[in-house]
Design an enzyme around this catalytic site. Structure first.
Site, PDB file in Angstrom:
ATOM      1  CG  ASP A 103      -1.772  -1.233   1.345  1.00 46.22           C
ATOM      2  OD1 ASP A 103      -2.396  -1.614   0.333  1.00 46.22           O
ATOM      3  OD2 ASP A 103      -1.783  -1.845   2.428  1.00 46.22           O
ATOM      4  CE  LYS A 130       3.508  -2.224  -4.539  1.00 47.09           C
ATOM      5  NZ  LYS A 130       2.980  -1.881  -3.204  1.00 47.09           N
ATOM      6  N   GLY A 145      -4.283  -4.115  -4.829  1.00 47.63           N
ATOM      7  CA  GLY A 145      -4.893  -3.087  -5.657  1.00 47.63           C
ATOM      8  C   GLY A 145      -3.958  -1.910  -5.843  1.00 47.63           C
ATOM      9  CG  HIS A 146      -0.650  -1.616  -7.970  1.00 43.71           C
ATOM     10  ND1 HIS A 146       0.432  -1.958  -8.740  1.00 43.71           N
ATOM     11  CD2 HIS A 146      -0.447  -2.198  -6.770  1.00 43.71           C
ATOM     12  CE1 HIS A 146       1.249  -2.723  -8.040  1.00 43.71           C
ATOM     13  NE2 HIS A 146       0.725  -2.886  -6.847  1.00 43.71           N
ATOM     14  CD  GLN A 149       0.830  -8.818  -2.733  1.00 43.58           C
ATOM     15  OE1 GLN A 149       1.725  -9.224  -3.434  1.00 43.58           O
ATOM     16  NE2 GLN A 149      -0.417  -9.116  -2.983  1.00 43.58           N
ATOM     17  CG  ASP A 153      -0.164  14.548   1.043  1.00 46.47           C
ATOM     18  OD1 ASP A 153       0.640  13.698   0.605  1.00 46.47           O
ATOM     19  OD2 ASP A 153      -1.396  14.374   1.063  1.00 46.47           O
TER      20      ASP A 153
END
Length: 423
Positions: free
Chosen positions: A13, A16, A40-41, A224, A333
């Site tokens: 997470d 990437k 999930g990207h 991952q 941020d």
């Protein structure tokens, strides 16, 4: 000819997908090398958020080829859903997406096996996403698996039936209450197989070999994170594949001496999904703020991520194992607004201070040792140059660089591809 590698250095997470998307214009080929649809990207641009599960993150750029490598496990049903979701963007997937014949298929019974195994563990469960990833890799290493290339064989249905029957016997052995309608699941599976057959299957190691000979540039995309590697992660709370740099070689058939740059992605803090040890995890208001501001929910599972301060012991370990040459820091941020930041520089391990990542990082053995930094309050999301960043953030970045001895080349200050600062 260039072969570069991009991977995550924490528990996944890290962002990437965004960085692959940012870098894609430099490469002719984007090749995914391991993992399955549990990863999930997320990419965000033009006001639209995209979540890719199996398809490489270069699919939205016009002039490159996207390869799903042999190290990936593919769920045809999830893959069909992903393809359907891209239909409105008018992408020529037939021309832009190819699949290795050696990639393994996730069967409906793999998902059921995953659920049965996890249910049988009770409180000792590892936090599986229940996508069938583990059982599929078990069949791969057990030499029972079904691969994409088997779809082209006349006896594919017979091969499927033999393995599915074996899985049903295993599910019964677990003796847990798993409700399912296999004929319905199989109907959906075989319909998705027909869709999968519309794409080109390739001998990917030969394809990539010829691409290198032709001078093509290749970016290998991992899923991952390094601390979820089945060998080098926080076992057994890991995924079932090699998420480290070595996985790119075995997952694509690319020789180690061909890889040039190794891009390592990490968050300015740390997150983890599911079970497993996490030395710098926060259970206070700071952790809740990170989760809220950082929108720390899984892009596929929706599960809330656990949050904590940056762990340099773990980061240095991941850099070492992967041979990282450049770093990219994500979500800088999110840390805006904290009065004080902390960075773990050492572990107190069984009463002794250590700076290496030990065999066991369970809380009874490991306590993080922190260095504190002054925070900043500036809104970074509109900044476009490194010079604009607050001095406190620059000091934070420079301290990390000094400690890990690898330069940070990109600082991300928001989810959009434009919110990316080159250093």
């Amino acid at each position: 000819m260039t072969v570069d590698l991009l991977l995550g250095l924490q528990w996944g997470d890290e962002g990437k997908g965004k960085i692959v998307d940012v870098l894609t214009s430099k490469y002719d080929i984007i090749a995914r090398f391991q993992g399955g649809p549990n990863a999930g990207h997320t990419l965000e641009f033009d006001g639209i958020k995209h979540v890719l599960r199996t398809i490489p993150s270069g699919i939205f750029h016009g002039n490159n080829m996207n390869i799903i490598g042999n190290g990936v496990v593919i769920d045809p049903v999830v893959f069909k859903s992903e393809i359907d979701g891209l239909a409105k963007f008018n992408l020529d997937l037939k021309a832009k997406l190819i699949i290795s014949r050696k990639a393994h298929l996730i069967l409906p019974t793999h998902r059921l096996l995953d659920a049965a195994s996890e249910a049988s563990k009770g409180k000792a469960k590892i936090g599986s996403t229940l996508k069938g990833i583990g059982p599929t890799y078990m069949d791969k290493t057990g030499r029972n698996g079904i691969r994409v290339g088997d779809i082209e064989l006349e006896d594919f249905a017979d091969r499927y039936r033999a393995l599915a029957d074996k899985h049903e016997a295993m599910i019964a052995f677990y003796n847990v209450d798993i409700q399912y309608n296999l004929p319905e699941l199989e109907k959906e599976f075989f319909e998705a197989i027909e869709d999968l057959k519309q794409l080109d299957f390739i001998d990917s190691e030969e394809y990539l070999h010829q691409a290198q000979k032709a001078g093509k540039s290749i970016l290998c995309e991992g899923a991952q994170g390094s601390l979820l590697d089945v060998d080098f992660g926080t076992y057994p709370f890991v995924t079932s594949s090699n998420t480290t740099a070595a996985g790119a070689c075995t997952g694509l058939g690319i020789a180690p001496n061909k890889i040039k740059e190794v891009y390592g992605i990490f968050k300015a803090y740390v997150t983890r999904v599911g079970s497993g040890p996490f030395p710098t995890e926060l259970f206070d208001e700071d952790g809740a703020t990170m989760a809220s501001v950082g929108n720390e929910f899984g892009s596929v599972t929706g599960r809330q991520r656990r949050c904590g301060w940056l762990d340099l012991v773990a980061l240095k370990y991941a850099i070492q194992v992967n041979g990282v040459t450049q770093l990219m820091m994500m979500k800088g941020d999110v840390l805006s607004g904290f009065e004080t930041l902390k960075v773990c520089t050492e572990y107190n391990y069984k009463g002794e201070k250590i700076s290496h990542f030990p065999y066991n990082i369970e809380p009874e053995n490991v306590t993080p040792v922190y260095k504190e930094f002054k925070g900043w309050h500036a809104d970074l999301t509109g900044m476009t140059t490194y010079e604009e960043l607050p001095i406190e953030l620059k000091e934070y970045i420079e301290f990390i660089e000094k400690e890990v001895e690898v330069p940070i080349k990109i600082v991300s200050v928001g989810p959009d591809r434009k919110q990316t600062i080159l250093k």
